[in-house]
Design an enzyme around this catalytic site. Sequence first.
Site, PDB file in Angstrom:
ATOM      1  N   GLU A 299      -1.529  -9.320  -2.182  1.00 22.32           N
ATOM      2  CA  GLU A 299      -0.836  -9.010  -3.265  1.00 22.32           C
ATOM      3  C   GLU A 299       0.197 -10.052  -3.729  1.00 22.32           C
ATOM      4  O   GLU A 299       1.047 -10.544  -2.653  1.00 22.32           O
ATOM      5  CB  GLU A 299       0.187  -7.636  -3.139  1.00 22.32           C
ATOM      6  CG  GLU A 299       0.790  -7.076  -4.282  1.00 22.32           C
ATOM      7  CD  GLU A 299      -0.272  -6.262  -4.949  1.00 22.32           C
ATOM      8  OE1 GLU A 299      -1.524  -6.135  -4.592  1.00 22.32           O
ATOM      9  OE2 GLU A 299       0.069  -5.809  -6.050  1.00 22.32           O
TER      10      GLU A 299
ATOM     11  N   ARG B 295      -7.062 -10.543 -10.168  1.00 21.59           N
ATOM     12  CA  ARG B 295      -8.355  -9.396  -9.850  1.00 21.59           C
ATOM     13  C   ARG B 295      -9.690  -9.655 -10.637  1.00 21.59           C
ATOM     14  O   ARG B 295     -10.730  -9.121  -9.864  1.00 21.59           O
ATOM     15  CB  ARG B 295      -7.704  -8.079  -9.839  1.00 21.59           C
ATOM     16  CG  ARG B 295      -7.383  -7.737 -11.287  1.00 21.59           C
ATOM     17  CD  ARG B 295      -6.745  -6.354 -11.521  1.00 21.59           C
ATOM     18  NE  ARG B 295      -7.670  -5.379 -11.312  1.00 21.59           N
ATOM     19  CZ  ARG B 295      -7.329  -4.086 -10.935  1.00 21.59           C
ATOM     20  NH1 ARG B 295      -6.420  -3.756 -10.361  1.00 21.59           N
ATOM     21  NH2 ARG B 295      -8.267  -3.158 -10.797  1.00 21.59           N
TER      22      ARG B 295
ATOM     23  N   GLU C 269      -1.556   1.916   4.280  1.00 19.75           N
ATOM     24  CA  GLU C 269      -0.622   0.726   3.934  1.00 19.75           C
ATOM     25  C   GLU C 269       0.199   0.906   2.843  1.00 19.75           C
ATOM     26  O   GLU C 269      -0.431   1.805   1.962  1.00 19.75           O
ATOM     27  CB  GLU C 269      -1.454  -0.576   3.575  1.00 19.75           C
ATOM     28  CG  GLU C 269      -2.221  -1.179   4.636  1.00 19.75           C
ATOM     29  CD  GLU C 269      -3.203  -2.350   3.858  1.00 19.75           C
ATOM     30  OE1 GLU C 269      -2.827  -3.115   2.914  1.00 19.75           O
ATOM     31  OE2 GLU C 269      -4.357  -2.398   4.578  1.00 19.75           O
TER      32      GLU C 269
ATOM     33  N   LYS D  88      -5.849   5.155  -3.791  1.00 15.43           N
ATOM     34  CA  LYS D  88      -4.547   4.697  -3.944  1.00 15.43           C
ATOM     35  C   LYS D  88      -3.749   6.120  -4.176  1.00 15.43           C
ATOM     36  O   LYS D  88      -4.250   6.851  -4.990  1.00 15.43           O
ATOM     37  CB  LYS D  88      -4.225   3.842  -5.274  1.00 15.43           C
ATOM     38  CG  LYS D  88      -4.817   4.231  -6.495  1.00 15.43           C
ATOM     39  CD  LYS D  88      -4.857   2.952  -7.477  1.00 15.43           C
ATOM     40  CE  LYS D  88      -5.677   3.364  -8.452  1.00 15.43           C
ATOM     41  NZ  LYS D  88      -5.758   2.079  -9.421  1.00 15.43           N
TER      42      LYS D  88
ATOM     43  N   ARG E 201      -2.687  -8.034  -7.784  1.00 17.57           N
ATOM     44  CA  ARG E 201      -3.477  -8.216  -6.505  1.00 17.57           C
ATOM     45  C   ARG E 201      -3.850  -9.774  -7.005  1.00 17.57           C
ATOM     46  O   ARG E 201      -4.415 -10.247  -8.193  1.00 17.57           O
ATOM     47  CB  ARG E 201      -4.810  -7.298  -7.018  1.00 17.57           C
ATOM     48  CG  ARG E 201      -5.929  -7.316  -6.227  1.00 17.57           C
ATOM     49  CD  ARG E 201      -5.772  -6.699  -5.089  1.00 17.57           C
ATOM     50  NE  ARG E 201      -6.782  -6.508  -3.977  1.00 17.57           N
ATOM     51  CZ  ARG E 201      -7.897  -5.745  -3.942  1.00 17.57           C
ATOM     52  NH1 ARG E 201      -7.872  -4.765  -5.085  1.00 17.57           N
ATOM     53  NH2 ARG E 201      -8.919  -5.703  -3.026  1.00 17.57           N
TER      54      ARG E 201
ATOM     55  N   LYS F 274       1.313   0.376  -0.900  1.00 16.74           N
ATOM     56  CA  LYS F 274       0.741  -0.206  -2.225  1.00 16.74           C
ATOM     57  C   LYS F 274       2.025  -0.956  -2.808  1.00 16.74           C
ATOM     58  O   LYS F 274       2.836  -0.434  -3.311  1.00 16.74           O
ATOM     59  CB  LYS F 274       0.471   0.967  -3.151  1.00 16.74           C
ATOM     60  CG  LYS F 274      -0.231   0.366  -4.151  1.00 16.74           C
ATOM     61  CD  LYS F 274      -1.108   1.519  -5.099  1.00 16.74           C
ATOM     62  CE  LYS F 274      -1.332   1.080  -6.468  1.00 16.74           C
ATOM     63  NZ  LYS F 274      -1.774  -0.306  -6.570  1.00 16.74           N
TER      64      LYS F 274
END
Lengths: 342, 522
Positions: free
Chosen positions: B271, B246, B224, B393, B231, B226
């Site tokens: 996000e 987060r 996906e 990531k 978050r 980023k």
Amino acid sequence: MKREAHPENWLQITPQGLYCRPGDFFIDPHRPVERAVITHGHADHARPDHHRVLATAETLAIIQTRYGDRAGHSFQALKYGESIELGETRVRLVPAGHVLGSAQVVVEWGGWRVVVSGDYKRRRDPTCAPFEVVPCDVFVTEATFALPVFRHPPDAEEIHRLLHSVSVFPERSHLVGVYALGKAQRVIRLLREAGWDRPLFIHGALRPLCELYEALGVGLGELRVATEARGEDLAGEILLAPPSALADRWSRRFADPLPAVASGWMRVRQRARQRNVELPLIISDHADWQELTRTLEEVQAPEVWVTHGSEEALIHWCRLRGIRGRALSLIGRGEEEQEEVV
Amino acid sequence: MKAFSELLDRLVFTPRRSVKLRLIQNYFSHTEDPDRGWALAALTGQLRFPGAKPAIIRALTETRIDPVLFRWSYDYVGDLAETVALVWPAQPGINHEPRLAEVADLLQGASRSEVPGLLEAWLDGLDPTGRWALLKLITGGLRVGVSERLAKTAVAAFGNQEVATIEELWHGLEPPYLDLFSWLEGRGDPPAVDESAAFRPLMLSHAVEEAELEQLDLESFVAEWKWDGIRAQLVARNGESRLFSRNGEDISPSFPDLLAEVDFDAVLDGELLVAFNGHVASFNDLQQRLGRKAPSAKQFRDYPAHLKVYDLLVEAGEDLRPLPFIERRRRLERWFARLQPERMDLSDIVPIMDVEQLIRLRREARATGVEGLMLKRASSPYLAGRPKGHWFKFKRDPHTADAVLMYAQRGHGRRSSYYSDYTFGAWNEEGALVPIGKAYSGFTDAELKRLDKWVRDNTVDRFGPVRAVKPGLVLEVAFDAVQPSKRHKSGIALRFPRIARIRWDKPIAEAEQLETLRNLIS
């Protein structure tokens, strides 16, 4: 007491250090001179290669241990309280309570009395004679810890914190950074007084002065050189070393070392953290703020000269009390103390 | 208070995590309720005493000590709590040492005018370490090297529980956590989870470099984008909805526009962004919305909040976290197609071909709102924390620029004697240096020593803890993006600037032109 005989006219800063003209001698000069009066054996006060050296017998012994052949050409020992004539002046040494043999220099001339206190502290120290108050016209004081943030706690409490840590972390070697002259022997004596009678392990650099203290009658109990033991056998033991050795390869051989440093600077947390100290012990051979101000009150000098440290704060304090304070910049002092001596 | 202040004092000097955990656990075992609960609240940053301001503490101290000596002391120590703790003159005979619970109770209910009286009595009753701990506690931010998560880990270990279990319960708990400690000591039932709107601890990823990609079996991963936002977890149940950051901080009050659209029963991971009709705006726009307790109508209009959804943790009360990622994704897509919630869309799946393609995609990922790629293992359940081998990531490379050192400021904590915070600049059209940012990381201790010496040797002016230096040293600065800024004279600000290299060799004339950087504004 004539105004023109005021000490600022005969006790002056020169390139060699503090010079007494009518007596023709220097006090703690930092360059070689013909005649030196030495307050105590720390390297920023006692330099090598003077011609004639006057000090207490203990200080002379310390200088000779440190400098050997370069300690000086001739030596004159003076007992505490004994007075002699040097040139036109009368001079005597009285205890300063700083380290073994440390003395204040009392100089009299033209009806004026000046006390150059060297370094001093006011609390009890089992390794040296206590500070003696001498009322005077001009008092020359150090100012290493001359800020109100510096108030050293009772040393027994600090030693207790060390012993407590040893009991909580018995698998670690406690490495205590101490200055080789004075602090090392004082911490050892305090540990003995607190009941720690196991052998203490010392860095080789501490050995000559520890032996000298023993010879001069300051018992230290059983000491062993740390590198002669196996590192893993030293878990749960207390080791003493110069502070610089803590971050050195020397310390790597020991079991999970826990770095401690015994110094007045440990009062300020960030200072201790900068040096990666895990257990700061606030034990100092210099007067804290309260000892300094109490001393200025007791010697009752209308004029105070302030050397190395936070001169401004102490001079400000003097001003608030109507005492004439002035800064006396002695070259070569302070830098080294900042990190090591205390 | 004594046990608590000794704990903080030990923590400050303890670098090792395992020893910190042991110290905190040891404190919980030897301290009674409710004091230990208040300590946990302090360590996890749950306590706020708005009435206790530094100005009050300063004024109070000046009633006890000469202001000049106090100011010099503060200059020397550099920390208000520590300075006051050390200079406060002891009052012989006063020895009522307050309990931590007493301090927390009284101070939370105290009005601004009552605070000085309370403080004065406590400062008189405490020793220097106690005073320091008290002042750290009430001025917020203990800074003893313990994160919220480390404190939770310690309390979990104290009761032989997983930290994720504590995190899941956490939202429903209140200081001094009597029910929590009672359960951890086996004396009571577990505290009830606040089902309606509890935060679920997030699953986090590991960074991966190009070279490591070869070792991944890419066929078992899903990619996906980023997203370059923050978050967030959206929790909705029984008509109540909340948005968490987060770390589990409730940020609902800042985003009522997003929550107003919620009329479902689910927990979403996604996000948080600012977006107009699906077009993602820059992080700079999102920043206009962060931390605002009561956003204005204009802010709703100019910076509309949006959620890019990438996971479905709970659907209508059913916990989907044990399911493989690919299965949760299927449920998410069906759920989304059915509800079509406003101000939300799904984070697209990016087809993976091979390593070269991923590297190319990442390089091209300069589009607004994207900062790289995420790789998620198709078979992974949703696991709290940062489990190894599940999510990666793959962030794009940072930009770099050669900038000229202009100002240096003394650091904090262990760096308080070093000039360790650097402001650097670039050349503008008139050939003058203008500041473009500030960085205080990215160099070794040895480099810091050399930088510190350079600053001291090249100082031309001083403003408190700041020194202006003669232009003469080039710093290669890495950063993630350039944003417009009204605060800087240069009109730009760098995002996440850090020192990449110190160019002792480079002449300052070769440093960056401001215009080059301005062209990077996204």
